[in-house]
Write a protein that holds these residues in place. Structure first.
Motif, PDB file in Angstrom:
ATOM      1  N   GLN A  33     -88.809  -1.130  -5.082  1.00 30.29           N
ATOM      2  CA  GLN A  33     -87.457  -1.045  -4.380  1.00 30.29           C
ATOM      3  C   GLN A  33     -87.154  -2.489  -3.860  1.00 30.29           C
ATOM      4  O   GLN A  33     -87.914  -3.248  -3.566  1.00 30.29           O
ATOM      5  N   TYR A  35     -84.363  -3.987  -1.095  1.00 31.46           N
ATOM      6  CA  TYR A  35     -83.646  -3.896   0.226  1.00 31.46           C
ATOM      7  C   TYR A  35     -82.848  -5.179   0.119  1.00 31.46           C
ATOM      8  O   TYR A  35     -83.264  -6.247   0.167  1.00 31.46           O
ATOM      9  N   GLN A  37     -81.340  -6.907   3.929  1.00 27.26           N
ATOM     10  CA  GLN A  37     -80.949  -7.025   5.168  1.00 27.26           C
ATOM     11  C   GLN A  37     -80.244  -8.381   5.767  1.00 27.26           C
ATOM     12  O   GLN A  37     -80.366  -9.383   5.503  1.00 27.26           O
ATOM     13  N   GLY A  41     -79.445  -7.282  11.232  1.00 21.06           N
ATOM     14  CA  GLY A  41     -79.537  -6.014  10.733  1.00 21.06           C
ATOM     15  C   GLY A  41     -80.421  -5.224  10.502  1.00 21.06           C
ATOM     16  O   GLY A  41     -81.975  -5.800  10.487  1.00 21.06           O
ATOM     17  N   HIS A  42     -80.542  -4.080   9.899  1.00 18.49           N
ATOM     18  CA  HIS A  42     -81.620  -3.235   9.424  1.00 18.49           C
ATOM     19  C   HIS A  42     -81.464  -3.131   7.554  1.00 18.49           C
ATOM     20  O   HIS A  42     -80.788  -3.630   7.176  1.00 18.49           O
ATOM     21  N   PRO A  43     -82.770  -3.225   7.061  1.00 20.52           N
ATOM     22  CA  PRO A  43     -82.931  -3.167   5.612  1.00 20.52           C
ATOM     23  C   PRO A  43     -82.013  -1.876   4.965  1.00 20.52           C
ATOM     24  O   PRO A  43     -81.869  -0.647   5.811  1.00 20.52           O
ATOM     25  N   PHE A  45     -81.172  -0.005   1.525  1.00 21.98           N
ATOM     26  CA  PHE A  45     -81.690   0.302   0.297  1.00 21.98           C
ATOM     27  C   PHE A  45     -80.922  -0.086  -0.645  1.00 21.98           C
ATOM     28  O   PHE A  45     -79.625   0.344  -0.574  1.00 21.98           O
ATOM     29  N   GLN A  48     -84.164   1.536  -6.822  1.00 15.80           N
ATOM     30  CA  GLN A  48     -85.608   1.609  -7.134  1.00 15.80           C
ATOM     31  C   GLN A  48     -85.796   1.616  -8.429  1.00 15.80           C
ATOM     32  O   GLN A  48     -85.033   2.301  -9.138  1.00 15.80           O
ATOM     33  N   VAL A  50     -88.705   2.300 -11.798  1.00 13.64           N
ATOM     34  CA  VAL A  50     -89.854   2.873 -12.047  1.00 13.64           C
ATOM     35  C   VAL A  50     -90.481   2.558 -13.386  1.00 13.64           C
ATOM     36  O   VAL A  50     -91.746   2.588 -13.412  1.00 13.64           O
ATOM     37  N   PHE A  88     -85.223  -8.176   0.237  1.00 11.36           N
ATOM     38  CA  PHE A  88     -86.989  -7.808   0.030  1.00 11.36           C
ATOM     39  C   PHE A  88     -87.114  -7.039  -1.123  1.00 11.36           C
ATOM     40  O   PHE A  88     -86.196  -5.977  -1.472  1.00 11.36           O
ATOM     41  N   ARG A  92     -94.988  -0.485  -4.667  1.00 10.19           N
ATOM     42  CA  ARG A  92     -95.805   0.628  -4.389  1.00 10.19           C
ATOM     43  C   ARG A  92     -96.831   0.828  -5.466  1.00 10.19           C
ATOM     44  O   ARG A  92     -96.419   0.546  -6.582  1.00 10.19           O
ATOM     45  N   MET A  97     -97.386   0.975  -0.002  1.00  4.58           N
ATOM     46  CA  MET A  97     -96.190   0.432  -0.147  1.00  4.58           C
ATOM     47  C   MET A  97     -96.090  -1.103   0.583  1.00  4.58           C
ATOM     48  O   MET A  97     -96.254  -1.009   1.747  1.00  4.58           O
ATOM     49  N   ARG A  98     -95.962  -2.175   0.066  1.00  4.70           N
ATOM     50  CA  ARG A  98     -95.934  -3.529   0.691  1.00  4.70           C
ATOM     51  C   ARG A  98     -94.662  -4.090   0.401  1.00  4.70           C
ATOM     52  O   ARG A  98     -94.265  -4.463  -0.723  1.00  4.70           O
ATOM     53  N   PHE A  99     -94.077  -4.845   1.381  1.00  2.94           N
ATOM     54  CA  PHE A  99     -92.867  -5.604   1.331  1.00  2.94           C
ATOM     55  C   PHE A  99     -93.111  -6.846   1.078  1.00  2.94           C
ATOM     56  O   PHE A  99     -94.301  -7.735   1.636  1.00  2.94           O
ATOM     57  N   GLY A 100     -92.242  -7.571   0.086  1.00  4.92           N
ATOM     58  CA  GLY A 100     -92.511  -9.198  -0.026  1.00  4.92           C
ATOM     59  C   GLY A 100     -91.687  -9.544   1.228  1.00  4.92           C
ATOM     60  O   GLY A 100     -91.221  -9.131   2.070  1.00  4.92           O
TER      61      GLY A 100
ATOM     62  N   VAL B  43     -90.952  -7.246   6.476  1.00  2.17           N
ATOM     63  CA  VAL B  43     -91.026  -5.706   7.100  1.00  2.17           C
ATOM     64  C   VAL B  43     -92.589  -5.123   6.430  1.00  2.17           C
ATOM     65  O   VAL B  43     -92.834  -5.541   5.571  1.00  2.17           O
ATOM     66  N   PHE B  91     -88.566  -0.117  13.021  1.00  2.00           N
ATOM     67  CA  PHE B  91     -87.472   0.435  12.404  1.00  2.00           C
ATOM     68  C   PHE B  91     -87.890   1.877  11.833  1.00  2.00           C
ATOM     69  O   PHE B  91     -89.087   2.124  11.465  1.00  2.00           O
ATOM     70  N   GLN B 103     -84.151   5.288   1.134  1.00  2.00           N
ATOM     71  CA  GLN B 103     -84.497   5.391   2.556  1.00  2.00           C
ATOM     72  C   GLN B 103     -83.372   4.826   3.388  1.00  2.00           C
ATOM     73  O   GLN B 103     -82.984   3.850   3.200  1.00  2.00           O
ATOM     74  N   PHE B 105     -82.440   3.471   6.815  1.00  2.00           N
ATOM     75  CA  PHE B 105     -82.813   2.851   8.060  1.00  2.00           C
ATOM     76  C   PHE B 105     -82.208   2.928   9.295  1.00  2.00           C
ATOM     77  O   PHE B 105     -80.956   2.870   9.271  1.00  2.00           O
ATOM     78  N   GLY B 106     -82.796   3.017  10.413  1.00  4.27           N
ATOM     79  CA  GLY B 106     -82.016   3.127  11.765  1.00  4.27           C
ATOM     80  C   GLY B 106     -81.999   1.675  12.001  1.00  4.27           C
ATOM     81  O   GLY B 106     -82.413   0.639  11.375  1.00  4.27           O
TER      82      GLY B 106
END
Lengths: 109, 114
Positions: A33, A35, A37, A41-43, A45, A48, A50, A88, A92, A97-100, B43, B91, B103, B105-106
Motif C-alpha cells: 500500500q 500512503y 502524509q 497530518g495523518h497518513p 491511503f 493498494q 496486489v 510511505f 505485507r 505489515m511494515r511501513f517504509g 509509521v 493513529f 484504511q 486514519f484519524g
C-alpha cells in the motif's frame, strides 16, 4: 523479520519536475500500500497493489509492483506544490505489515 | 464525509502512569487499527482488531498494551505503565470490509511521557 526499505529519504524538486520513490522488501509481499502524509497530518491511503507486475495510475501518479513482489515504486509526473508531503509504502507479507521510512517530498514553486 | 475521530489530541502523562487513547472509527467499518509514529520517524503498526478480538499484533504490542471496543462506537488503546519511549503520535484507523483495502486514519493523539 521483514524489512521494508524506502529511498530516497528526501527529495527536493522544482515544480513541474518528476519524482519517484522506491520501496524494497527483504521478503516477498502479498500486497503493498502507498500512503501520503502532509506535514502535521495523518497518513492518507493512496492505493493498494496486489498482483505481480501490476501498474496503476491515479492522474499524475503511477504505482508499480515488481514482478517478484519485493519492490514497488511511486512516480509523480510534473509535480505540483500540492504534492508536498511524505510518501510511505507499507508492505505485507504473511505475518506483518511494515511501513517504509518514507520519502519526504518538497516542491519549489 | 465520515471521519475517524480521536481524543484527546494531546495527552501528557508521567512515566509509569496508565493512559487510554480513544478512537471512534467510521460507523459500519469492521476492521480497526492502531499505529504509532515517533516524531520524525516512520509509521509503525501496533495491532488490528476484527470481530471483537485482536487479529494481528506487532512485536511492539507487548503486555503493557491492550485494546478494547467497549461499546458499538469506541475503540481504545490502553498503555498500562507508560515509558519515556512511548512518546509518539498514535493513529487509529478503520476499514469498512474485507473487500476494501483502504484504511481511514484519524488525526492522531500526541502522547508525551515525562
Amino acid at each position: 523479520g521483514q524489512q521494508v526499505m524506502q529511498i530516497p529519504q528526501y527529495q527536493h524538486v522544482q515544480e513541474g519536475e518528476d519524482f519517484t520513490t522506491y520501496c524494497n522488501s527483504s521478503t516477498t509481499l502479498s500486497n503493498i500500500q502507498w500512503y501520503k502524509q502532509r506535514p502535521g497530518g495523518h497518513p492518507v491511503f493512496l492505493i493498494q497493489l496486489v498482483k505481480s507486475g501490476e501498474v496503476k495510475k491515479q492522474k499524475r501518479l503511477t504505482f508499480q509492483f515488481g514482478e517478484a513482489k519485493k519492490n514497488s515504486s511511486l512516480h509523480i509526473t510534473a509535480t505540483q506544490t500540492t504534492d508536498v508531503g511524505t510518501y510511505f509504502c507499507a508492505g505485507r507479507d504473511n505475518n506483518d505489515m511494515r511501513f517504509g521510512a518514507g520519502t519526504r517530498l518538497t516542491v519549489k514553486p | 464525509e465520515p471521519e475517524v475521530t480521536q481524543t484527546p489530541s494531546h495527552q501528557v502523562t508521567q512515566m509509569g502512569q496508565e493512559v487510554i487513547l480513544r478512537c471512534v472509527p467510521i460507523s459500519n467499518h469492521l476492521y480497526f487499527y492502531w499505529y504509532r509514529q515517533i516524531l520524525g520517524q516512520k509509521v509503525e503498526f501496533l495491532v488490528s482488531f476484527y470481530n471483537n478480538e485482536i487479529s494481528e499484533k506487532s512485536e511492539i504490542f507487548d503486555d503493557q498494551f491492550s485494546v478494547e471496543r467497549p461499546d458499538g462506537s469506541n475503540f481504545t488503546l490502553k498503555i498500562r505503565s507508560t515509558k519515556l519511549e512511548d512518546s509518539a503520535m498514535y493513529f487509529c484507523a478503520s476499514r469498512p470490509s474485507p473487500l476494501s483495502y483502504e484504511q481511514y486514519f484519524g488525526p492522531g493523539t500526541r502522547l508525551t511521557v515525562t
